[in-house]
Scaffold this active site. Structure first.
Site, PDB file in Angstrom:
ATOM      1  N   HIS A  52      46.070  43.265  72.600  1.00 51.74           N
ATOM      2  CA  HIS A  52      46.393  41.844  72.803  1.00 51.74           C
ATOM      3  C   HIS A  52      45.988  41.390  74.203  1.00 51.74           C
ATOM      4  O   HIS A  52      45.479  40.281  74.385  1.00 51.74           O
ATOM      5  CB  HIS A  52      47.900  41.605  72.646  1.00 51.74           C
ATOM      6  CG  HIS A  52      48.378  41.691  71.226  1.00 51.74           C
ATOM      7  ND1 HIS A  52      49.675  41.410  70.855  1.00 51.74           N
ATOM      8  CD2 HIS A  52      47.742  42.025  70.077  1.00 51.74           C
ATOM      9  CE1 HIS A  52      49.804  41.567  69.541  1.00 51.74           C
ATOM     10  NE2 HIS A  52      48.652  41.946  69.053  1.00 51.74           N
ATOM     11  N   TYR A 112      49.398  32.538  75.202  1.00 52.17           N
ATOM     12  CA  TYR A 112      49.955  33.889  75.264  1.00 52.17           C
ATOM     13  C   TYR A 112      50.823  34.003  76.513  1.00 52.17           C
ATOM     14  O   TYR A 112      50.515  33.373  77.531  1.00 52.17           O
ATOM     15  CB  TYR A 112      48.816  34.929  75.321  1.00 52.17           C
ATOM     16  CG  TYR A 112      49.297  36.345  75.106  1.00 52.17           C
ATOM     17  CD1 TYR A 112      49.524  36.824  73.817  1.00 52.17           C
ATOM     18  CD2 TYR A 112      49.552  37.196  76.185  1.00 52.17           C
ATOM     19  CE1 TYR A 112      49.987  38.117  73.602  1.00 52.17           C
ATOM     20  CE2 TYR A 112      50.009  38.482  75.982  1.00 52.17           C
ATOM     21  CZ  TYR A 112      50.218  38.944  74.690  1.00 52.17           C
ATOM     22  OH  TYR A 112      50.683  40.224  74.478  1.00 52.17           O
ATOM     23  N   PHE A 140      57.687  42.191  74.218  1.00 52.70           N
ATOM     24  CA  PHE A 140      58.028  40.768  74.387  1.00 52.70           C
ATOM     25  C   PHE A 140      56.727  39.985  74.342  1.00 52.70           C
ATOM     26  O   PHE A 140      55.804  40.303  75.085  1.00 52.70           O
ATOM     27  CB  PHE A 140      58.707  40.494  75.734  1.00 52.70           C
ATOM     28  CG  PHE A 140      58.855  39.014  76.033  1.00 52.70           C
ATOM     29  CD1 PHE A 140      60.056  38.367  75.806  1.00 52.70           C
ATOM     30  CD2 PHE A 140      57.772  38.269  76.518  1.00 52.70           C
ATOM     31  CE1 PHE A 140      60.192  37.002  76.061  1.00 52.70           C
ATOM     32  CE2 PHE A 140      57.903  36.898  76.773  1.00 52.70           C
ATOM     33  CZ  PHE A 140      59.116  36.271  76.538  1.00 52.70           C
ATOM     34  N   GLU A 141      56.679  38.992  73.477  1.00 55.53           N
ATOM     35  CA  GLU A 141      55.533  38.079  73.476  1.00 55.53           C
ATOM     36  C   GLU A 141      56.013  36.746  72.937  1.00 55.53           C
ATOM     37  O   GLU A 141      56.768  36.714  71.964  1.00 55.53           O
ATOM     38  CB  GLU A 141      54.434  38.527  72.498  1.00 55.53           C
ATOM     39  CG  GLU A 141      53.615  39.710  72.897  1.00 55.53           C
ATOM     40  CD  GLU A 141      52.570  40.082  71.830  1.00 55.53           C
ATOM     41  OE1 GLU A 141      52.836  39.924  70.622  1.00 55.53           O
ATOM     42  OE2 GLU A 141      51.493  40.515  72.227  1.00 55.53           O
ATOM     43  N   ILE A 142      55.577  35.676  73.583  1.00 55.66           N
ATOM     44  CA  ILE A 142      55.634  34.373  72.932  1.00 55.66           C
ATOM     45  C   ILE A 142      54.176  33.928  72.891  1.00 55.66           C
ATOM     46  O   ILE A 142      53.488  33.968  73.916  1.00 55.66           O
ATOM     47  CB  ILE A 142      56.496  33.367  73.712  1.00 55.66           C
ATOM     48  CG1 ILE A 142      57.940  33.895  73.831  1.00 55.66           C
ATOM     49  CG2 ILE A 142      56.489  31.995  73.029  1.00 55.66           C
ATOM     50  CD1 ILE A 142      58.855  33.023  74.684  1.00 55.66           C
TER      51      ILE A 142
END
Ligand code: GDP
Ligand code: MN
Length: 349
Positions: free
Chosen positions: A272, A178, A235-237
């Site tokens: 998350h 994450y 924004f998340e990768i």
């Protein structure tokens, strides 16, 4: 030079030569966007930036998800901008509706009270479906099943610097699950009982809590109270297999049963974040200093003039949110015993 400057930088000859990268390794990864048809021009801007700054050299796929069918304009515009393959998914109704155990009268009363109290999106039903979907279902959509990594992109965001390496590959090679660029404090009124639900989950499922977790990022008193810190999830990768794991699904289902997506207004960002901070080891979470990002009203502009020059950034470092009072990124650095990037105490004052 920054340890984040890996392999080629934009100043090296060959940076704009696509041929070297064309045959290089690709991760099993996709961009993913949840959007309405009416978001088409705002998502078009986001895509253009992601392509110019990164994906034109890598051509990763892009999955678009919607609770209504995408129209022809949306598909034509977005597929012309994305350099990889595009896929368009219709979300099943059971992933975008009230579960049967939700008391409709109670939920309605909450929306009225929150409207009265002027809580942002407090009276919205669709926003709640959106937050629940992003918390528990996007990674289980049929179109997402074949991918291992995702990069979430929203309408109206900006990328201010070149992305000079493959962040998916970085995640893979460094075993990251994450990642984030911005962190901040959540509005307490939107999540009054989220931490109670979390504590209940921790008690019921001690087997899912990581020994080397980041509780210190979430709580300033050893877990008694939530300090409201969260990674900003627009924004998340991240790693989809982690979200599809029993640990994460158990967490989501426990929260969903408690009903706070509708009886309060739980956001997917704190959900998350709490999951990542408690169920991953610290080392599995990553802060991307070198991915410059804007989502209204906050900017992450990389700290350090050398990084910004090498990456041809066009953000104003004075607007960098990281080291300001309402950001949780300083806390993240402390919890992880990380040294702040050079220039953090000089820029943005
Ligand atoms: P904010 O960033 O919290 O202000 O919320 P946004 O309005 O940006 O919504 C978050 C994401 O969900 C964006 O990608 C939106 O395009 C998407 N979104 C929000 N509401 C809906 C909806 O009702 N339907 C669909 N399909 N997407 C939505
Ligand atoms: Mn948004």
């Amino acid at each position: 030079a920054s340890k984040f400057l890996m392999a080629m930088t934009p100043n090296d000859p060959g940076w704009d030569d696509l041929s070297g990268i064309k045959d290089g390794p690709r991760m099993n990864a996709t961009f993913v966007t949840l959007a309405r048809n009416s978001d088409v021009w705002e998502i078009a801007k986001s895509i253009r930036q992601v392509e110019d700054r990164f994906n034109r050299r890598y051509n990763y796929d892009w999955v678009f998800l919607n609770d209504k069918p995408f129209d022809d304009t949306f598909k034509t515009v977005t597929s012309s901008l994305v350099s990889g393959k595009t896929h368009y998914g219709l979300i099943p109704e059971e992933h975008w509706s009230f579960p049967e155990w939700i008391d409709q009268d109670k939920a309605k009363k909450v929306r009225e009270d929150m409207k009265e109290a002027k809580i942002i999106y407090g009276d919205s039903i669709s926003y709640r479906h959106m937050c629940r979907f992003e918390s528990g279902f996007f990674f289980r959509q049929e179109l997402m099943q074949n991918y291992e990594y995702y990069w979430r992109v929203e309408p109206s965001v900006e990328l201010y610097c070149d992305v000079h390496y493959d962040p998916f590959r970085y995640m893979h090679e460094n075993k990251k699950k994450y990642s984030f660029t911005l962190s901040l404090y959540e509005y307490r009124e939107t999540i009054p009982t989220l931490w109670d639900s979390t504590k209940k989950f921790m008690k019921n499922h001690p087997e899912h809590i990581a020994a080397g977790n980041s509780m210190g990022f979430l709580s300033d008193d050893g877990g008694e109270n939530y300090n409201l810190c969260h990674f900003w999830s627009n924004f998340e990768i991240g790693n989809l297999n982690w979200l599809r794991s029993k640990a994460y699904i158990d967490f989501f289902e426990s929260l969903d049963q408690d009903g706070g997506f509708f009886y309060e207004r739980w956001g997917d960002a704190p959900v998350h974040t709490i999951a990542a901070a408690l169920m991953l080891n610290k080392e599995e979470i990553h802060f991307f200093n070198d991915i410059a990002y804007f989502h209204n009203p906050f900017t992450h502009c990389p700290t350090g003039q050398d990084v910004r020059t090498a990456l041809k950034c066009h953000c104003n470092p004075d607007e960098n949110f990281d080291w300001k009072g309402y950001s949780c990124t300083s806390k993240y650095f402390e919890v992880n015993n990380m040294e702040k990037p050079e220039g953090w105490d000089e820029e943005g004052k």
